[in-house]
Design an enzyme around this catalytic site. Structure first.
Site, PDB file in Angstrom:
ATOM      1  N   GLY A 141      -6.382  61.303  -0.797  1.00  9.05           N
ATOM      2  CA  GLY A 141      -5.153  60.587  -1.082  1.00  9.05           C
ATOM      3  C   GLY A 141      -5.395  59.264  -1.780  1.00  9.05           C
ATOM      4  O   GLY A 141      -6.238  59.149  -2.678  1.00  9.05           O
ATOM      5  N   CYS A 142      -4.672  58.223  -1.360  1.00 11.30           N
ATOM      6  CA  CYS A 142      -4.718  56.925  -2.029  1.00 11.30           C
ATOM      7  C   CYS A 142      -6.101  56.271  -1.990  1.00 11.30           C
ATOM      8  O   CYS A 142      -6.404  55.418  -2.824  1.00 11.30           O
ATOM      9  CB  CYS A 142      -3.686  55.986  -1.415  1.00 11.30           C
ATOM     10  SG  CYS A 142      -1.973  56.497  -1.711  1.00 11.30           S
ATOM     11  N   ALA A 143      -6.935  56.637  -1.047  1.00  6.43           N
ATOM     12  CA  ALA A 143      -8.291  56.077  -0.960  1.00  6.43           C
ATOM     13  C   ALA A 143      -9.265  56.779  -1.893  1.00  6.43           C
ATOM     14  O   ALA A 143     -10.430  56.368  -2.004  1.00  6.43           O
ATOM     15  CB  ALA A 143      -8.806  56.159   0.478  1.00  6.43           C
TER      16      ALA A 143
END
Length: 350
Positions: A141-143
């Site tokens: 995801g966002c990481a």
């Protein structure tokens, strides 16, 4: 003695279709207001998000059609492959290398399914060798952009002199849902967008900066904070807990712990380059990291111009930091499903 891993280049790419936040709010109003009683309160998130415009892989009308898994994933495959190719080609050119010089390619993406993976679909166009090692990674995801750089640096370290290409591609818009009448879904339509970013790493001399260290911290009992819910129609966003207050309360000790494992302290960092999940997240990060209000200026600028593109977004921020002049030590950070914080420390190349 271990050879230092150098960051040779960073590049970005976005689709051609662009919408303003005002246009997005209008479409959301037409789609949700008559069916969702609390819409008028939630629509304010379009104004408070800090976003002015976003790029989408399809024209706006496409998202208003009845869409199932096959249509959404077909759009993902076509759009993500094109963005992968664009971002990768730019990164390779900026690093002064060609596709046949790439020894390992790390692909980060969590917004669609591709088997063969995106790297294989772009391989002939980019000129990858037949013996290139492919490392597709799903679920960060966002990481993902920060974790991808960390993984790429470790792979480069393992084989000094080899060239590692890291590409993060996310088409968050293919998960926009007109059928889900939930707060989480409406917030997602106000925040997310599409984009890609790439970087080239090599253990050796030169480069923009040295990858000094990296690490992650995963909080137990936090699976409900962020993720995907999967059903017959497609992916649906999970936001079961507010991220800004969690970040403000928890991110500083987590990052301090990561840095300590590398012999560093928070006060050793000259510039934090953070994933801008939203305007409130940026403010929470400034408070948590004891930064002056407005210190995360590149984060706000990227959010305004591109929205939250998930994994690539932190690399968009890093690209702007590089263009404005890297300080002695920059810490690239992002938070994503898990719930996890990921960090990479960069030192300016001597």
């Amino acid at each position: 003695m271990a050879h230092p891993v150098k960051l040779l280049s960073v590049s970005t790419a976005v689709p051609v279709h662009m919408i303003t936040q005002r246009e997005a709010a209008q479409v959301a109003h037409e789609s949700f207001s008559a069916r969702f009683d609390d819409f008028e309160r939630l629509v304010k998130v379009f104004e408070s998000s800090g976003i002015l415009r976003r790029h989408l892989v399809q024209p706006l009308d496409w998202y208003l059609k009845p869409l199932g898994w096959s249509e959404r994933n077909a759009a993902y495959l076509e759009g993500a492959t094109a963005l992968f190719t664009d971002a990768a080609a730019k990164a390779l050119a900026a690093a002064g290398v060609t596709g046949d010089a790439v020894d390992t390619v790390v692909t980060i993406s969590s917004t669609g399914l591709a088997t063969p993976a995106l790297d294989a679909r772009a391989a002939e166009t980019l000129g990858f060798r037949s013996d290139v090692e492919r490392v597709p990674v799903f679920g960060l995801g966002c990481a993902g952009g920060v974790s991808g750089m960390s993984l790429g640096a470790r792979l480069a370290q393992a084989r000094p002199g080899s060239t590692v290409l890291v590409v993060a591609v996310e088409l968050c818009s293919v998960a926009f849902r007109m059928d889900k009448l939930t707060k989480e879904n409406i917030v997602a339509t106000a925040l997310f967008a599409d984009g890609a970013a790439a970087c080239v790493l090599r253990a050796g001399e030169g480069g923009l900066a040295r990858v000094e260290m990296s690490g992650q911290h995963t909080w137990p009992g936090t699976l409900d904070i962020m993720g995907w819910d999967v059903d017959d129609i497609g992916l649906g966003v999970i936001f079961d807990r507010a991220i800004p207050p969690f970040a403000e309360a928890n991110i500083a000790p987590a990052i301090a712990g990561i840095l300590a494992r590398g012999g560093l302290k928070l006060t050793d960092i000259d510039r934090f380059a953070c994933h801008p999940g939203g305007a409130k997240v940026i403010t929470a990060l400034e408070r948590a990291l004891t930064l002056e209000q407005g210190a995360l200026d590149h984060e706000r600028a990227v959010l305004a111009d591109f929205g939250n593109m998930s994994a690539p977004t932190a690399l968009f921020v890093l690209d702007r930091v590089i263009r404005s002049g890297l300080p002695p030590r920059t810490l690239l950070t992002a938070m994503g499903p898990g719930f996890t914080a990921s960090c990479v420390s960069l030192q300016v190349a001597a």
